[in-house]
Design an enzyme around this catalytic site. Structure first.
Site, PDB file in Angstrom:
ATOM      1  CG  ASP A  20      -1.941   0.917   1.116  1.00 30.39           C
ATOM      2  OD1 ASP A  20      -2.217   1.440  -0.088  1.00 30.39           O
ATOM      3  OD2 ASP A  20      -2.449   1.133   2.026  1.00 30.39           O
ATOM      4  CG  ASN A  68      -7.517  -2.426  -6.189  1.00 31.12           C
ATOM      5  OD1 ASN A  68      -6.511  -2.998  -6.045  1.00 31.12           O
ATOM      6  ND2 ASN A  68      -7.921  -1.347  -5.447  1.00 31.12           N
TER       7      ASN A  68
END
Length: 258
Positions: A20, A68
């Site tokens: 991340d 996503n």
């Protein structure tokens, strides 16, 4: 190099990572988000090499979640392109790394699926480490798939309800070819699991760091492993019980088994 901070005799067999911070890394530098993703690929190369050199047997990377797909199409397209480029990397053959994929591949473009299959086949005989990418992955979707499969087998009469156990689920998970991760690392400063390996991390040690993924490398990896090694893994037992087990001499262990 920080390997002197790590006890090489007590390495986790399987490390899972939530990579991340690519976008925030780029924003901090006034760059397009895709530049952060490009640097993130470099971090994958560094960490894969470091894990292979250390003797880690399984590395699983959260590369692209089902959620996503909701990102801007330009970013999704760029990410898919970067994954394609990274699959050309000789890092797999150089480090004797086997490549695997988990996730819902039905949504992945045909060109990428063909490249994934090619890389899986090309590295199938590599046996030093297995690097798995979670691509178009959702743990809830994985568990839903397992539930449907078990229900179908019960309906067909090939599986009895009384025979359903944890092993029944483990054998049908997308990760059934590897052990559960002992260590889960999340970079970027967020403190959540984000629908990743929810069943498999039931007893994983969790390590969160503020470092954005593009800046993560061997030094940060060793810090995470050293932190993991500093913990007492009890699996529901008391501290005293685990202490007795870990301090028992080899002779005592043999006597207890007789």
């Amino acid at each position: 190099m920080m390997n002197n901070t790590v006890d090489m005799s007590r390495l986790p067999e399987h490390i899972a990572i939530i990579m991340d911070g690519n976008g925030r890394w780029a924003k901090k530098r006034g760059l397009d988000r895709n530049e952060g993703h490009k640097e993130g690929v470099e971090a994958v190369r560094r960490v894969t090499t470091a894990c292979s050199n250390m003797g880690i047997k399984f590395l699983t990377l959260y590369t692209f979640s089902t959620e996503n797909w909701g990102r801007p199409i330009e970013e999704v397209t760029a990410l898919m392109g970067l994954i394609l480029v990274s699959l050309e990397d000789e890092i797999f053959m150089k480090n004797n790394v086997r490549f695997r994929v988990i996730g819902d591949r039905s949504r992945i473009p045909d060109e990428m699926n063909a490249k994934l299959d090619h890389t899986i086949e090309r590295t199938a005989k590599n046996d030093h480490m297995t690097m798995t990418i979670a691509l178009s992955y959702s743990s809830k979707q994985e568990l839903t798939s397992v539930t449907r499969q078990i229900a179908s087998e019960v309906k067909a009469g090939t599986l009895s309800i009384d025979d359903i156990s944890e092993d029944t689920i483990n054998e049908r998970l997308w990760t059934n070819f590897m052990p559960d991760p002992e260590l889960l690392i999340r970079t970027g400063g967020e403190l959540r699991i984000s629908n990743y390996l929810l069943w498999q991390i039931a007893y994983s040690e969790l390590y969160f760091c503020d470092t954005y993924w593009p800046d993560f490398g061997e030094e940060e990896l060793c810090l995470a492993i050293a932190d993991y090694q500093s913990r007492q893994r009890r699996f529901g037992k008391t501290e005293a019980q685990v202490g007795e087990e870990t301090t028992a001499s080899p002779k005592e262990e043999i006597a207890n088994n007789e």
